[in-house]
Design a protein around this motif. Structure first.
Motif, PDB file in Angstrom:
ATOM      1  N   THR A 173       0.845  -1.197   0.000  1.00 16.43           N
ATOM      2  CA  THR A 173       0.000   0.000   0.000  1.00 16.43           C
ATOM      3  C   THR A 173       0.877   1.242   0.000  1.00 16.43           C
ATOM      4  O   THR A 173       1.764   1.386   0.849  1.00 16.43           O
ATOM      5  N   PRO A 224      -7.936   1.818  -3.967  1.00 12.06           N
ATOM      6  CA  PRO A 224      -8.803   1.003  -3.110  1.00 12.06           C
ATOM      7  C   PRO A 224     -10.207   1.589  -2.997  1.00 12.06           C
ATOM      8  O   PRO A 224     -10.422   2.782  -3.230  1.00 12.06           O
ATOM      9  N   ILE A 225     -11.154   0.732  -2.634  1.00 13.11           N
ATOM     10  CA  ILE A 225     -12.558   1.140  -2.561  1.00 13.11           C
ATOM     11  C   ILE A 225     -12.746   2.359  -1.667  1.00 13.11           C
ATOM     12  O   ILE A 225     -13.498   3.284  -1.993  1.00 13.11           O
ATOM     13  N   ASP A 226     -12.038   2.394  -0.525  1.00 12.69           N
ATOM     14  CA  ASP A 226     -12.241   3.498   0.417  1.00 12.69           C
ATOM     15  C   ASP A 226     -11.617   4.808  -0.047  1.00 12.69           C
ATOM     16  O   ASP A 226     -11.708   5.820   0.647  1.00 12.69           O
ATOM     17  N   ALA A 227     -10.984   4.809  -1.232  1.00 12.99           N
ATOM     18  CA  ALA A 227     -10.379   6.041  -1.754  1.00 12.99           C
ATOM     19  C   ALA A 227     -11.046   6.502  -3.046  1.00 12.99           C
ATOM     20  O   ALA A 227     -10.542   7.412  -3.709  1.00 12.99           O
ATOM     21  N   ARG A 228     -12.173   5.899  -3.388  1.00 10.67           N
ATOM     22  CA  ARG A 228     -12.756   6.199  -4.699  1.00 10.67           C
ATOM     23  C   ARG A 228     -13.756   7.346  -4.692  1.00 10.67           C
ATOM     24  O   ARG A 228     -14.339   7.671  -5.727  1.00 10.67           O
ATOM     25  N   THR A 230     -11.504   7.337  -9.962  1.00 10.37           N
ATOM     26  CA  THR A 230     -12.727   6.550  -9.785  1.00 10.37           C
ATOM     27  C   THR A 230     -13.214   5.995 -11.114  1.00 10.37           C
ATOM     28  O   THR A 230     -13.702   4.868 -11.191  1.00 10.37           O
ATOM     29  N   GLN A 271      -7.198  11.304  -0.604  1.00  5.95           N
ATOM     30  CA  GLN A 271      -7.430   9.885  -0.917  1.00  5.95           C
ATOM     31  C   GLN A 271      -6.552   9.380  -2.067  1.00  5.95           C
ATOM     32  O   GLN A 271      -6.901   8.408  -2.727  1.00  5.95           O
TER      33      GLN A 271
END
Length: 413
Positions: free
Chosen positions: A317, A342-346, A369, A399
């Motif tokens: 990461t 990663p999903i939490d940064a989209r 994204t 992000q």
């Protein structure tokens, strides 16, 4: 998006339509340029990988054109670690031993005592085997514990370390492991600890290289083979392999090959083809990027130490705008990896990934994204370093982070 290109194949048989129904064994095949394609594996042996093509025909892909087989998708799925089984609020962790060359056997220490230089290990796949203490880096004991209290891997150091189930540690020189572990502490005391009270043990043995073909199995084992073939005589195909003669050997009896015997020497293993998750056909030619020496600027990368990723490729990461440089092994020829937002940064993540070889920019990828991942495959022959840099784009650095996965370096012949 992963790119595919044709790999030379040889026609070896007629269609398999007349054969009994079989479950496909789908894998990613990596060629000697680290280009990938998804294949249905029918069998493997010293001549190559036999696949079932789209028309139902068996075709042989010569072994000298194949670098590895790997699972489809992410090679490091920490959420499905076979060593951990969770029910309710409790997690059962399987025992394992990791060797200096990266081989790993699931199981437990055996109560059998061999001698001062070996321990006996009870493996569900191999039975009781003998392991030189000097070849061991880590022993993890089987435990049942609350899910939130799973202990992380203990860092390697200059001493052998026994970490107890209560968190206390003993440091010194490990002398033996069976029903008890005996350690001479740095204070000079000789202590014996019941293995039921031990969480894990690390040994200050230097890393070493694998040899032969490395197999990653569904139970979490990683084992090196000197030869292998597929047996189709039963209800499902089984890979019959002979292990490299060292360091894993018989627990009792002769552990060294005889000079008078010209036949291959080593333990044998039979495992269903479907449980063979990944293979590096020449383990010396595949090195995970996560295993290489690195230096970072502005931030530090995080290497996920959980689980047993296929081909040894752990998630890396990069948590924000930064640059990390890795030292390439001698004779490195190619580097391939996936870079994913990663999903939490989209929600806001929007960045540029800059890839350099010996400080020369050779590729730039816009990741956001709308386009959250990129597959990179680059020529690194004759170079000493490779670096990855995250540079902010639209929305600034918010992000802007990446997960580097399925990252391996290919070593030339």
């Amino acid at each position: 998006m992963i790119l595919f290109r044709p790999i030379p194949v040889l026609l070896t048989a007629a269609t398999c339509a007349a054969q009994s129904p079989r479950e496909p064994v789908m894998r990613v095949l990596l060629d000697t340029d680290l280009e990938s394609r998804i294949v249905d594996v029918f069998g493997i042996d010293q001549s190559g990988v036999t696949i079932i093509d789209e028309t139902g025909v068996q075709r042989l892909i010569p072994l000298d054109t194949v670098a590895a087989l790997a699972p489809i998708g992410d090679w490091h799925d920490a959420s499905s670690d076979p060593a951990l089984i969770t029910r309710g609020g409790m997690t059962s962790r399987a025992g394992s031993v990791t060797l200096t060359d990266g081989q790993r056997l699931v199981g437990t220490p055996s109560v059998i005592s061999i001698d001062d230089e070996f321990i006996a290990w009870s493996s569900p796949t191999l039975g009781i085997v003998g392991l030189p203490i000097e070849s061991i880096r880590r022993i993890v004991m089987p435990r049942l514990m609350p899910t939130g209290e799973i202990t992380p891997p203990l860092a390697y150091g200059l001493d052998d370390v026994i970490q107890l189930a209560n968190g206390d540690t003993l440091r010194g020189f490990l002398e033996s492991v069976s029903a008890e572990a005996t350690i001479e502490t740095n204070a000079g005391a000789l202590l014996a600890v019941d293995t039921a009270n031990i969480d894990q043990i690390t040994l200050a043995n230097d890393p070493s290289e694998m040899s032969g073909a490395a197999f990653w199995l569904a139970d979490g084992s990683v084992i090196c083979m000197q030869n292998f073939e597929t047996d189709h005589s039963g209800n499902e195909p089984v890979v019959v392999s002979m292990l490299e003669p060292e360091p894993i050997g018989p627990a009792l009896g002769d552990r060294t090959p005889s000079e008078a015997n010209t036949q291959p020497f080593g333990l044998t293993l039979s495992t269903p083809l479907r449980e063979t998750l990944a293979i590096a056909f020449d383990s010396r030619r595949i090195i995970a990027l996560s295993a290489l020496e690195h230096a970072s600027e502005f931030r530090e990368i995080d290497i996920d130490q959980s689980g047993t990723p296929s081909l040894g490729s752990r998630h890396i990461t990069m948590p924000g705008p930064m640059r990390t440089t890795w030292v390439l092994p001698q004779s490195a020829t190619r580097l391939a990896f996936n870079a994913t937002l990663p999903i939490d940064a989209r929600a806001w993540g929007n960045l540029e990934l800059i890839v350099r070889v010996d400080d020369k920019v050779i590729e730039t990828q816009a990741i956001s994204t709308e386009s959250p991942s990129a597959a990179i495959n680059i020529d690194v022959a004759g170079n000493e370093f490779v670096s990855l840099e995250i540079d902010e784009a639209k929305f600034g650095p918010i992000q802007d982070k990446l997960v580097i996965s399925n990252a391996i370096v290919l070593i030339g012949d």
